[in-house]
Design a protein around this motif. Sequence first.
Motif, short mmCIF file in Angstrom:
data_model
loop_
_atom_site.label_atom_id
_atom_site.label_comp_id
_atom_site.label_asym_id
_atom_site.label_seq_id
_atom_site.Cartn_x
_atom_site.Cartn_y
_atom_site.Cartn_z
N CYS A 102 0.78 -0.81 -0.19
CA CYS A 102 0.15 0.84 -0.69
C CYS A 102 1.11 1.21 -0.19
CB CYS A 102 -1.01 0.11 1.06
SG CYS A 102 -2.02 1.31 0.97
N PRO A 103 0.80 2.50 -1.19
CA PRO A 103 1.71 3.12 -1.34
C PRO A 103 1.61 4.27 0.56
CG PRO A 103 -0.06 3.20 -3.22
CD PRO A 103 -0.66 1.46 -1.75
N ASN A 104 0.34 4.15 1.50
CA ASN A 104 0.78 5.29 2.64
C ASN A 104 1.00 4.31 3.71
OD1 ASN A 104 -1.55 6.63 1.38
ND2 ASN A 104 -2.96 5.60 1.95
N VAL A 105 1.70 3.25 3.33
CA VAL A 105 2.54 2.24 4.17
C VAL A 105 3.76 2.67 4.23
CG1 VAL A 105 3.74 0.21 5.07
CG2 VAL A 105 1.49 -0.35 4.44
N ALA A 106 4.48 3.60 3.21
CA ALA A 106 5.76 4.27 2.90
C ALA A 106 6.17 4.97 4.49
CB ALA A 106 5.57 5.40 1.94
N LYS A 107 5.60 5.90 5.01
CA LYS A 107 5.61 6.54 6.19
C LYS A 107 5.53 5.92 7.37
CE LYS A 107 0.65 7.81 6.37
NZ LYS A 107 -0.95 8.68 6.86
N TYR A 108 4.79 4.62 7.44
CA TYR A 108 4.98 3.93 8.95
C TYR A 108 5.54 3.24 8.48
CZ TYR A 108 -0.13 4.32 9.20
OH TYR A 108 -1.12 4.49 8.10
N ARG A 109 6.92 3.12 7.90
CA ARG A 109 7.87 2.52 7.88
C ARG A 109 9.33 3.27 9.03
NH1 ARG A 109 7.93 -1.84 5.36
NH2 ARG A 109 6.48 -2.18 3.43
N LYS A 110 9.04 4.70 9.41
CA LYS A 110 9.53 5.10 9.52
C LYS A 110 9.72 4.78 11.60
CE LYS A 110 10.15 8.98 6.53
NZ LYS A 110 9.67 10.40 6.17
N ARG A 129 -10.58 -12.17 -14.89
CA ARG A 129 -10.30 -13.18 -15.52
C ARG A 129 -10.92 -13.20 -16.44
NH1 ARG A 129 -6.30 -16.85 -12.78
NH2 ARG A 129 -8.30 -18.42 -12.64
N GLY A 130 -12.61 -13.31 -15.70
CA GLY A 130 -13.76 -13.53 -16.33
C GLY A 130 -14.01 -12.21 -17.60
N ILE A 131 -13.44 -10.86 -16.44
CA ILE A 131 -14.02 -9.98 -16.98
C ILE A 131 -12.77 -9.56 -18.02
CG2 ILE A 131 -13.63 -6.83 -16.70
CD1 ILE A 131 -14.39 -8.07 -13.38
N ARG A 132 -11.50 -9.93 -18.32
CA ARG A 132 -11.08 -9.39 -19.64
C ARG A 132 -11.10 -10.50 -20.92
NH1 ARG A 132 -6.49 -10.60 -15.57
NH2 ARG A 132 -5.49 -8.45 -15.12
N GLN A 133 -12.25 -11.10 -20.40
CA GLN A 133 -12.28 -12.20 -21.98
C GLN A 133 -13.38 -11.58 -22.74
OE1 GLN A 133 -13.86 -16.25 -19.96
NE2 GLN A 133 -12.24 -16.78 -19.31
N ASN A 134 -13.95 -10.22 -22.13
CA ASN A 134 -14.71 -9.58 -22.84
C ASN A 134 -13.76 -9.06 -24.10
OD1 ASN A 134 -16.67 -7.13 -23.91
ND2 ASN A 134 -18.13 -7.82 -22.06
N GLU A 135 -14.80 -9.18 -24.94
CA GLU A 135 -13.66 -7.75 -26.08
C GLU A 135 -13.78 -6.26 -25.77
OE1 GLU A 135 -14.54 -9.72 -30.01
OE2 GLU A 135 -13.85 -11.38 -30.29
N ALA A 136 -14.59 -6.08 -25.25
CA ALA A 136 -14.43 -4.68 -25.36
C ALA A 136 -14.15 -3.68 -24.30
CB ALA A 136 -16.07 -3.98 -25.13
N VAL A 137 -12.72 -4.99 -23.38
CA VAL A 137 -12.19 -4.73 -22.20
C VAL A 137 -10.86 -4.49 -22.41
CG1 VAL A 137 -11.42 -4.56 -19.52
CG2 VAL A 137 -14.11 -5.90 -20.27
N VAL A 138 -10.76 -3.34 -22.42
CA VAL A 138 -9.10 -2.69 -22.08
C VAL A 138 -8.30 -2.81 -21.64
CG1 VAL A 138 -7.86 -0.57 -23.56
CG2 VAL A 138 -9.73 -0.85 -23.84
N ARG A 139 -8.27 -2.55 -20.23
CA ARG A 139 -7.29 -3.21 -19.08
C ARG A 139 -8.33 -2.75 -17.84
NH1 ARG A 139 -5.70 2.48 -19.33
NH2 ARG A 139 -3.49 1.80 -20.65
N ILE A 140 -8.06 -3.79 -17.26
CA ILE A 140 -8.56 -4.29 -15.53
C ILE A 140 -7.46 -4.01 -14.69
CG2 ILE A 140 -8.47 -6.37 -16.30
CD1 ILE A 140 -10.97 -6.52 -14.54
N ASN A 141 -7.48 -3.50 -13.55
CA ASN A 141 -6.79 -3.36 -12.51
C ASN A 141 -7.01 -3.46 -11.27
OD1 ASN A 141 -6.52 -0.29 -13.62
ND2 ASN A 141 -6.04 -0.64 -11.86
N ARG A 142 -7.03 -3.71 -10.18
CA ARG A 142 -7.33 -3.10 -9.26
C ARG A 142 -6.60 -2.45 -8.17
NH1 ARG A 142 -5.33 -7.98 -3.15
NH2 ARG A 142 -6.91 -6.18 -2.41
N LYS A 143 -7.63 -1.51 -7.92
CA LYS A 143 -7.23 -0.29 -7.02
C LYS A 143 -7.27 -0.08 -5.63
CE LYS A 143 -9.75 3.90 -7.57
NZ LYS A 143 -11.53 4.73 -7.01
N LYS A 144 -5.58 0.31 -5.39
CA LYS A 144 -4.58 0.12 -4.04
C LYS A 144 -4.72 2.07 -4.01
CE LYS A 144 -3.12 -3.66 -3.45
NZ LYS A 144 -2.47 -4.66 -2.63
#
Length: 656
Positions: free
Chosen positions: A553-561, A640-655
Motif C-alpha cells: 500500500c502506498p500509505n505504508v511508506a510513512k509507517y516504516r519510520k 480473468r472472466g472480465i478480461r475475456q470480454n472484447e470490449a475490455v481494454v484494461r483492468i486493475n485492482r485499485k490501491k
Amino acid sequence: MHMDARSLMAAILHDVIEDTRTAKDLLADDFGKDVAELVDGVSKITRIEFQSQEEAQAENFRKMLLAMASDIRVILIKLADRLHNMRTIGYLSRARQRAIARETLDIYAPIANRLGVRQWATELEDLSMATLYPLRYRILSEAIRKRRANRKAIVEKVRTAIVKQLEQEGVQAEVTGREKNVYSIYRKMETKKLSFEQVYDIYGFRVIVDKADTCYRVLGMLHSLYKPIPGRFKDYIAIPKANGYQSLHTVVFGPFGVSIELQIRTREMHRVAEAGVASHWLYKTGDGGDTMRERALQWLKDLLEIQQKAGNPHEFLEHLKIDLFPDEVYVFTPNGEIKKLPRGATVIDFAYDVHTDIGNRCVGAKVNHELVPLRTTLKNGDHVEIITSAVGHPNPSWLDYVVTSKARAHIRSYLKNQQVGGAMSLGSRLLEKALSDLGGSLSAITDAQKTALLKTLKLKTWNDLLGEIGLGNRLAAVVARQLVPVKTEEEEGGFLKLFRRRRSAGEKRPTLAIRGTEGVVVTYARCCRPIPGDPILGFLSAGRGIVVHTTDCPNVAKYRKHPEQWIDVRWEQQIEGVFPVAMRVEVRNQRGVLAQVASAIAEQEANIDAVSFDDRDGQYTSMEFTVEVKDRAHLARIMRGIRQNEAVVRINRKKG
C-alpha cells in the motif's frame, strides 16, 4: 508588485548584513530604522546552519515567523529572493540544486500560495519541479504544448460563446483564458493516478466583473450556457479563504466532452487573488483596516504560537505541514461567527480554536443543539457550543483524535506541565489494567523483562515508560502485550485471528480480533482494502487501534519510520465471509458493455457493492466496481472472466 518604497530599499539591500561587514545600525542611519529591521529580518532566516536538512527547514522557518509576526514584508522579500535563487539555480552543484528545490516545494511555494501571492507560487512550483524531475517536466511541458495547439479552436469557441452570452444579458465583463501550471497538472496526475489524457481541466476561463452580486448573475448565465458538473462548485465569496482569496469556482461540460473550469470574481477580488498580502501596499484601504491582511497575519501568529509550544524542530515541521495543506470545513459558533477548521476536526479542535482556556476546560459539547461526545467529527454548517467547567482539564486520550496542530500543541504543553508523579501514577494504573486483561500483573514482571523492553523502546528508566503511557505517547495495551510471554502460536500478539462464525443479517465481512489484546480496535485500511491472501502489515494508530494494510500500500511508506509501532499479522488458513475490493475497468463505449461486465462478475458468484463511471472521451469509459470477494484467488477468477470480454481494454485492482 507595486510595494512601498521601504520594501524596495530593503529588497535591494537584503544581503548587505549577511554578506558584508555592514552593521544594522549603519543601515538604520543611512536608510531608516524600518528598512534596517526588514533587512535584518531577512538575514536572520538564513544565518544559522544545521546538520540535518529537516532541522534546518524547521529552525529557519521559526526565525522567519519571528520576523514575520511583526512585519509581513519580510516574508515577501524572502519569497522574492527565493524566486530569484530558483531562476538562477542552474549554476549550483546538482546536490545543492535538489536540496534548495525540495525546500522550496515543501516550504516556500506553499507559503506564497497561503499568502495569496499565486503568481509567485506557481513559478516556484514549476521551477522546483524542473530541478527535481527534469525529464518529467520536459515531457509534460511538451504534451501541454501539443494539446494547446490541438485545442486552440475549442478554447476560442468557448471564450466567444461566453462573451456573446454576457453581451446578450447586458453584462460588462473581461473574459480571459488561462492554463494550469505544469506542477499542478503533475500533482493531479500523481494524486488521482491519472494519465495526461485523463486530465481534462487543464484550460479554464476567468470572468472579471464590477460587483459581487454580478458574479452570482454571471454564474447563472454560464450554467444555462454549459451544464455544470455536480459537486464541483465552490463559493469563496461568501466564505473567503484564510488568505483573503474570494471567487466563484465552477466546472462545466464544454463542447466535445471537454470539462472547463470557470472562475468569476470582481476586479478587487482579482487584485487580491494575484498579489495576495502584497495588495495591501498596492492600494491602501480607506477604512483603516485590511481584513485580508489581518487574516494572513493571524495565521502567521498562530503558527508562531505553535512553534513556541512544539518540543523539537521535527514536531514543529509536522505541525507546519499540516497547516500549510488544509482541507477545510466551516462551522458556526453560538453567536453565528464562522470558524474554519481542517477536515476531520473534532469538537476539541473547535474548542482550542475559540480559545486555549476554552479547550483546556472543555468537558462537553453540543452540536446542532444536541449533546455529543468530544471525539465527534465536525461537518460543514454545524453549530457548535462548548460546555466548560472550572475543574476541567485536558485528557491524554484527546491526542488520539485531535487533528489541528494548535490543539495538539496546547494539549501536549498542558500534559508536559503536569507533575511528573501524576503522569507516572496514571501510566502505572493504565498498564496494570492492560496487563490484567492479559492475565498478568505488574508485580509479575521481572527486572530482566523491564530492561529488555526499555532497550527496545530506547528509554532510560521504567518511570520514563510509565510517564510516556500517562502522557498518552504510548498505548498501554501494546506495552502490556510486549511484556506478557507468548503462550501458544495462536495467542501470539503478532497474529490476526478471524472469528469463525456465520455472517449475521446485513454483515458484509467477518470481525477481526487480536487474541489477548482486549481493548484495541482492529480495522481494515480503506485505501488498499486488504483481502485474504494479501501480504499484510498491522500498524498501531492512536485513536484507531490496529490498522491493517497490504504491504505494498502506498500509505505504508510513512509507517516504516516507526518500526516500534508495527505488528506482524497474518490471515488464518480457513476464512469465512467476503471482503470488499475495488477494481477499475476501462472499456470501449458500446451497447450493453456494463451488463456484460456485471454478468462476468456474477458468474464467479460475487456481489457488486457499488459501481461508478467516468467518461474519458467519446470512445472509452472507465468503470469502477466495489466487489465482494472471498480471497485473492476469487478476485483473480473474476478479473480473468472480465478480461475475456472484447470490449475490455484494461483492468486493475485499485490501491492507495
